[in-house]
Design an enzyme around this catalytic site. Structure first.
Site, PDB file in Angstrom:
ATOM      1  N   CYS A  67      96.905  52.979  67.973  1.00 57.55           N
ATOM      2  CA  CYS A  67      96.623  51.731  67.273  1.00 57.55           C
ATOM      3  C   CYS A  67      97.462  50.583  67.830  1.00 57.55           C
ATOM      4  CB  CYS A  67      96.945  51.930  65.804  1.00 57.55           C
ATOM      5  SG  CYS A  67      98.649  52.467  65.590  1.00 57.55           S
ATOM      6  N   GLU A  87      93.924  49.533  61.215  1.00 62.16           N
ATOM      7  CA  GLU A  87      92.683  49.263  61.944  1.00 62.16           C
ATOM      8  C   GLU A  87      92.093  48.007  61.319  1.00 62.16           C
ATOM      9  OE1 GLU A  87      91.408  50.584  64.624  1.00 62.16           O
ATOM     10  OE2 GLU A  87      92.883  52.196  64.783  1.00 62.16           O
TER      11      GLU A  87
END
Length: 137
Positions: free
Chosen positions: A2, A109
């Site tokens: 991420c 996210e």
């Protein structure tokens, strides 16, 4: 991996229990702990070198082997498992087996909604550790 993650102390004891190794004070003094960890910050990692396993403070990114200086200009942090063996930035660390584990509480996210992006926080559970696989140079 991420683009942002959280590695708060809620999981410090769980991390230590998982690895059977306490986070040393000198590592804790160097690392960034928080809910918005971004690339190039110093983070705790756990890795094995020879027969020794230990915690280390490490910069979250990998600098390409051909770079002439350690700079964010040459840094990358998001290797894909499908191509990590082929990409020049990661191939050296991968072939030498320089793998590490990055402890986390969770990661973010983003979903595009109209013109804005909405962050969503993903985690295993409220008190369960989460780990990312990483490479180091």
């Amino acid at each position: 991996m991420c683009g942002r993650f959280a590695n708060q102390f809620e999981n410090k004891e769980a991390w230590e229990n998982f690895f059977g190794e306490a986070l040393p004070d000198d590592v804790l003094e160097e690392v960034r702990i928080g809910y918005n960890i971004c690339p190039t910050q110093i983070i705790p990692i756990f890795y094995k070198e020879g027969e020794t396993v230990s915690w280390h403070a490490s910069r979250w990114s990998i600098v390409a082997p051909w770079a002439t200086e350690v700079s964010t200009k040459y840094a990358t942090f998001n290797a894909r498992s499908e191509t990590v063996q082929e990409k020049a930035s990661y191939k050296n660390a991968w072939s030498k087996g320089q793998r590490c584990i990055i402890p986390a509480l969770g990661y973010y996210e983003w979903k595009k909604i109209g013109d804005a992006k909405q962050p969503y926080f993903a985690q295993r559970g409220l008190s369960e550790p989460l780990f990312f696989g990483g490479l180091y140079e």
